[in-house]
Design a protein around this motif. Sequence first.
Motif, mmCIF file in Angstrom:
data_model
loop_
_atom_site.group_PDB
_atom_site.id
_atom_site.type_symbol
_atom_site.label_atom_id
_atom_site.label_comp_id
_atom_site.label_asym_id
_atom_site.label_seq_id
_atom_site.Cartn_x
_atom_site.Cartn_y
_atom_site.Cartn_z
ATOM 1 N N MET A 243 -47.231 -1.100 1.857
ATOM 2 C CA MET A 243 -47.322 -0.150 0.688
ATOM 3 C C MET A 243 -46.062 0.664 1.102
ATOM 4 N N PHE A 244 -45.338 1.073 0.031
ATOM 5 C CA PHE A 244 -44.260 1.870 -0.134
ATOM 6 C C PHE A 244 -44.324 2.930 -1.130
ATOM 7 N N SER B 36 -54.932 -1.779 3.257
ATOM 8 C CA SER B 36 -56.280 -2.281 2.999
ATOM 9 C C SER B 36 -56.866 -2.353 1.808
ATOM 10 N N GLY B 37 -56.211 -2.934 0.807
ATOM 11 C CA GLY B 37 -56.602 -3.038 -0.403
ATOM 12 C C GLY B 37 -56.290 -2.069 -1.447
ATOM 13 N N PHE B 38 -56.153 -0.864 -1.019
ATOM 14 C CA PHE B 38 -55.951 0.470 -1.874
ATOM 15 C C PHE B 38 -54.673 0.603 -2.324
ATOM 16 N N SER B 39 -54.466 0.885 -3.552
ATOM 17 C CA SER B 39 -53.133 1.094 -4.496
ATOM 18 C C SER B 39 -53.024 2.463 -4.904
ATOM 19 N N TYR C 296 -45.198 9.387 -7.089
ATOM 20 C CA TYR C 296 -44.643 9.236 -8.417
ATOM 21 C C TYR C 296 -44.187 7.692 -8.406
ATOM 22 N N SER C 297 -44.002 6.960 -7.339
ATOM 23 C CA SER C 297 -43.586 5.562 -7.247
ATOM 24 C C SER C 297 -44.305 4.937 -6.126
ATOM 25 N N SER C 298 -44.939 3.843 -6.506
ATOM 26 C CA SER C 298 -45.588 2.950 -5.163
ATOM 27 C C SER C 298 -45.781 1.755 -5.788
ATOM 28 N N ARG C 299 -45.343 0.814 -4.541
ATOM 29 C CA ARG C 299 -45.746 -0.568 -4.556
ATOM 30 C C ARG C 299 -46.625 -0.932 -3.500
ATOM 31 N N GLY C 300 -47.266 -2.033 -3.797
ATOM 32 C CA GLY C 300 -48.194 -2.650 -2.586
ATOM 33 C C GLY C 300 -49.501 -1.879 -2.246
#
Length: 230
Positions: free
Chosen positions: A209-210, A108-111, A101-105
């Motif tokens: 990535m968080f 290995s290039g995958f978001s 529900y929340s992500s940044r970064g």
Amino acid sequence: MSRQTAVLALVDIASDSRGWGLFRYILGPRVFKGQSGLQFCKVLGSGFNGGFSTKPSLSKQGFFCVFESPEQADAFRDASPIVDLYRQHAHEFFIATVQAYSSRGSWSGFSMATTTEDIAQRPIASLTRASIKPTKAVRFWEKAKPAERAIELASGKILTAGLGEAPYLRQATFTIWENTQALEDYAQQGAHLAAIKSAYGNAYFSESMFTRFIVKSAKGVWQGKHVQIN
């Protein structure tokens, strides 16, 4: 709204299956190829005691797989021969399906894509991963150790695991909490807050990535603790 769903497993390989477990780790994500709807996959090691440690474990490991839909994630969790083999060779086995529900970064290039589903008073999970710059590693680990000690005492924590693609430099943590407030109470104060401020202020990471997730299901045993969330 994204329907992307991830499956994360934590495995403590049985003592008579250590060779099998090591070979699986060496093979990495290649054995997961061909799974329906699979978008991303990492096979991970763990710290010595299943925590966030510079000393790797010889038995504890995990995998993180992202699928296009919850149906594909559920089918993988419940019917994949790969998952079944891990269960057969495990002393402890835990598996969860989660939606971000929340992500940044990126990893290995995958978001991660995110959902807008309501998260009020639901168990949530947090995944933090980073590629640590070699020149910053010593300072990073100095800050990380007090944060790990703090999480052991945190209220509202259901499960915690330290994971990584490689010792010392490519690390991740996965935690499950009773609700968002429990996570915020830990994340926004004390040693953890100091570690985050230091990491950002001093540019410790070359990639990070968080991500926070709604826990759709979780079942199994990790570090002697039985967990079940439906």
